[in-house]
Design a protein around this motif. Sequence first.
Motif, PDB file in Angstrom:
ATOM      1  N   ILE A  39       0.844  -1.193   0.000  1.00  0.00           N
ATOM      2  CA  ILE A  39       0.000   0.000   0.000  1.00  0.00           C
ATOM      3  C   ILE A  39       0.878   1.241   0.000  1.00  0.00           C
ATOM      4  CG2 ILE A  39      -1.842  -1.255   1.195  1.00  0.00           C
ATOM      5  CD1 ILE A  39      -1.221   0.410   3.686  1.00  0.00           C
ATOM      6  N   ARG A  40       0.282   2.346  -0.458  1.00  0.00           N
ATOM      7  CA  ARG A  40       1.020   3.609  -0.453  1.00  0.00           C
ATOM      8  C   ARG A  40       0.070   4.746  -0.091  1.00  0.00           C
ATOM      9  NH1 ARG A  40       2.520   2.982  -6.466  1.00  0.00           N
ATOM     10  NH2 ARG A  40       0.465   2.955  -7.389  1.00  0.00           N
ATOM     11  N   TYR A  41       0.684   5.776   0.473  1.00  0.00           N
ATOM     12  CA  TYR A  41      -0.047   6.967   0.898  1.00  0.00           C
ATOM     13  C   TYR A  41      -0.277   7.867  -0.307  1.00  0.00           C
ATOM     14  CZ  TYR A  41      -1.298  11.007   3.706  1.00  0.00           C
ATOM     15  OH  TYR A  41      -1.954  12.072   4.262  1.00  0.00           O
ATOM     16  N   GLN A  42      -1.468   8.416  -0.396  1.00  0.00           N
ATOM     17  CA  GLN A  42      -1.826   9.318  -1.485  1.00  0.00           C
ATOM     18  C   GLN A  42      -1.880  10.757  -0.978  1.00  0.00           C
ATOM     19  OE1 GLN A  42      -1.179   7.194  -3.927  1.00  0.00           O
ATOM     20  NE2 GLN A  42      -2.819   8.130  -5.055  1.00  0.00           N
ATOM     21  N   ALA A  43      -1.678  11.696  -1.857  1.00  0.00           N
ATOM     22  CA  ALA A  43      -1.680  13.116  -1.502  1.00  0.00           C
ATOM     23  C   ALA A  43      -3.032  13.577  -0.950  1.00  0.00           C
ATOM     24  CB  ALA A  43      -1.303  13.960  -2.715  1.00  0.00           C
ATOM     25  N   ASP A  44      -4.106  12.869  -1.270  1.00  0.00           N
ATOM     26  CA  ASP A  44      -5.431  13.263  -0.779  1.00  0.00           C
ATOM     27  C   ASP A  44      -5.722  12.691   0.610  1.00  0.00           C
ATOM     28  OD1 ASP A  44      -5.862  10.597  -1.352  1.00  0.00           O
ATOM     29  OD2 ASP A  44      -7.644  10.940  -2.577  1.00  0.00           O
ATOM     30  N   ASP A  45      -4.657  12.293   1.337  1.00  0.00           N
ATOM     31  CA  ASP A  45      -4.767  11.785   2.707  1.00  0.00           C
ATOM     32  C   ASP A  45      -5.485  10.435   2.772  1.00  0.00           C
ATOM     33  OD1 ASP A  45      -4.107  12.068   5.413  1.00  0.00           O
ATOM     34  OD2 ASP A  45      -6.113  12.810   5.895  1.00  0.00           O
ATOM     35  N   SER A  46      -5.246   9.602   1.768  1.00  0.00           N
ATOM     36  CA  SER A  46      -5.820   8.259   1.766  1.00  0.00           C
ATOM     37  C   SER A  46      -4.728   7.244   1.434  1.00  0.00           C
ATOM     38  CB  SER A  46      -6.956   8.161   0.738  1.00  0.00           C
ATOM     39  OG  SER A  46      -6.455   8.291  -0.582  1.00  0.00           O
ATOM     40  N   TRP A  47      -5.063   5.975   1.557  1.00  0.00           N
ATOM     41  CA  TRP A  47      -4.143   4.893   1.240  1.00  0.00           C
ATOM     42  C   TRP A  47      -4.716   4.096   0.084  1.00  0.00           C
ATOM     43  CZ3 TRP A  47       0.530   4.072   3.676  1.00  0.00           C
ATOM     44  CH2 TRP A  47       0.781   4.873   4.789  1.00  0.00           C
ATOM     45  N   GLU A  48      -3.829   3.610  -0.781  1.00  0.00           N
ATOM     46  CA  GLU A  48      -4.294   2.802  -1.905  1.00  0.00           C
ATOM     47  C   GLU A  48      -3.457   1.537  -2.030  1.00  0.00           C
ATOM     48  OE1 GLU A  48      -3.946   4.517  -5.798  1.00  0.00           O
ATOM     49  OE2 GLU A  48      -1.773   4.587  -5.701  1.00  0.00           O
ATOM     50  N   LEU A  49      -4.070   0.539  -2.612  1.00  0.00           N
ATOM     51  CA  LEU A  49      -3.394  -0.715  -2.893  1.00  0.00           C
ATOM     52  C   LEU A  49      -2.491  -0.528  -4.103  1.00  0.00           C
ATOM     53  CD1 LEU A  49      -3.301  -3.702  -2.013  1.00  0.00           C
ATOM     54  CD2 LEU A  49      -5.144  -4.130  -3.639  1.00  0.00           C
ATOM     55  N   VAL A  50      -1.260  -0.997  -4.018  1.00  0.00           N
ATOM     56  CA  VAL A  50      -0.318  -0.924  -5.134  1.00  0.00           C
ATOM     57  C   VAL A  50      -0.608  -2.105  -6.068  1.00  0.00           C
ATOM     58  CG1 VAL A  50       2.132  -1.054  -5.766  1.00  0.00           C
ATOM     59  CG2 VAL A  50       1.437   0.172  -3.692  1.00  0.00           C
ATOM     60  N   PRO A  51      -0.729  -1.869  -7.372  1.00  0.00           N
ATOM     61  CA  PRO A  51      -0.942  -2.990  -8.288  1.00  0.00           C
ATOM     62  C   PRO A  51       0.194  -4.012  -8.169  1.00  0.00           C
ATOM     63  CG  PRO A  51      -1.305  -0.912  -9.419  1.00  0.00           C
ATOM     64  CD  PRO A  51      -0.717  -0.588  -8.068  1.00  0.00           C
ATOM     65  N   GLU A  52      -0.152  -5.280  -8.213  1.00  0.00           N
ATOM     66  CA  GLU A  52       0.838  -6.338  -7.998  1.00  0.00           C
ATOM     67  C   GLU A  52       2.021  -6.241  -8.954  1.00  0.00           C
ATOM     68  OE1 GLU A  52       0.962 -11.182  -7.982  1.00  0.00           O
ATOM     69  OE2 GLU A  52      -0.813 -10.208  -7.160  1.00  0.00           O
ATOM     70  N   GLU A  53       1.782  -5.815 -10.182  1.00  0.00           N
ATOM     71  CA  GLU A  53       2.883  -5.734 -11.153  1.00  0.00           C
ATOM     72  C   GLU A  53       3.891  -4.634 -10.811  1.00  0.00           C
ATOM     73  OE1 GLU A  53      -0.689  -3.541 -12.826  1.00  0.00           O
ATOM     74  OE2 GLU A  53      -0.375  -5.559 -12.063  1.00  0.00           O
ATOM     75  N   GLU A  54       3.538  -3.723  -9.913  1.00  0.00           N
ATOM     76  CA  GLU A  54       4.458  -2.665  -9.484  1.00  0.00           C
ATOM     77  C   GLU A  54       5.274  -3.052  -8.249  1.00  0.00           C
ATOM     78  OE1 GLU A  54       2.779   1.253  -9.061  1.00  0.00           O
ATOM     79  OE2 GLU A  54       1.410   0.916 -10.749  1.00  0.00           O
ATOM     80  N   ILE A  55       4.926  -4.159  -7.622  1.00  0.00           N
ATOM     81  CA  ILE A  55       5.606  -4.573  -6.392  1.00  0.00           C
ATOM     82  C   ILE A  55       6.898  -5.300  -6.732  1.00  0.00           C
ATOM     83  CG2 ILE A  55       5.448  -5.995  -4.312  1.00  0.00           C
ATOM     84  CD1 ILE A  55       2.376  -5.653  -4.507  1.00  0.00           C
ATOM     85  N   ILE A  56       7.986  -4.831  -6.159  1.00  0.00           N
ATOM     86  CA  ILE A  56       9.281  -5.501  -6.320  1.00  0.00           C
ATOM     87  C   ILE A  56       9.391  -6.503  -5.183  1.00  0.00           C
ATOM     88  CG2 ILE A  56      11.773  -5.204  -6.375  1.00  0.00           C
ATOM     89  CD1 ILE A  56      11.190  -2.301  -7.371  1.00  0.00           C
ATOM     90  N   ALA A  57       9.284  -7.779  -5.510  1.00  0.00           N
ATOM     91  CA  ALA A  57       9.197  -8.825  -4.483  1.00  0.00           C
ATOM     92  C   ALA A  57      10.507  -9.040  -3.740  1.00  0.00           C
ATOM     93  CB  ALA A  57       8.726 -10.129  -5.113  1.00  0.00           C
ATOM     94  N   GLY A  58      11.617  -8.946  -4.414  1.00  0.00           N
ATOM     95  CA  GLY A  58      12.900  -9.215  -3.760  1.00  0.00           C
ATOM     96  C   GLY A  58      12.998 -10.682  -3.391  1.00  0.00           C
ATOM     97  N   ASP A  59      13.392 -10.963  -2.151  1.00  0.00           N
ATOM     98  CA  ASP A  59      13.586 -12.338  -1.696  1.00  0.00           C
ATOM     99  C   ASP A  59      12.305 -13.019  -1.231  1.00  0.00           C
ATOM    100  OD1 ASP A  59      16.264 -11.990  -2.183  1.00  0.00           O
ATOM    101  OD2 ASP A  59      16.787 -11.578  -0.095  1.00  0.00           O
ATOM    102  N   LEU A  60      11.230 -12.269  -1.109  1.00  0.00           N
ATOM    103  CA  LEU A  60       9.995 -12.836  -0.572  1.00  0.00           C
ATOM    104  C   LEU A  60       9.062 -13.309  -1.693  1.00  0.00           C
ATOM    105  CD1 LEU A  60       9.241 -10.156   2.152  1.00  0.00           C
ATOM    106  CD2 LEU A  60      10.006 -12.505   2.544  1.00  0.00           C
TER     107      LEU A  60
END
Length: 96
Positions: A39-60
């Motif tokens: 999730i990420r914070y939005q400028a309008d003072d809300s939180w949004e789900l990050v699309p899965e294709e934008e997530i850098i998984a790394g080792d997990l």
Amino acid sequence: MEPFNIKIGYGEKEVTLTILPTDEAYYKVIYYGAILGAIRYQADDSWELVPEEEIIAGDLPMYVHDLKADRLDVVLNDTVVDEIGEEIEIILKLND
């Protein structure tokens, strides 16, 4: 910032999630050793789900839902994302 744990209500239960801050301006939500989402914070003072294709998984690995598992099947819907975001904000204020 180091990873930290939060607890949220989920139905009649309580779930512990690990929050992993990233350099990509979002927070990975870890559940049972896997990435449930981010999730990420939005400028309008809300939180949004990050699309899965934008997530850098790394080792997990990415979390795989399993209705037969002996744990709650947590789904990141708008309500859960907002609750996680509120808990992150509390931790961030405590660390200021």
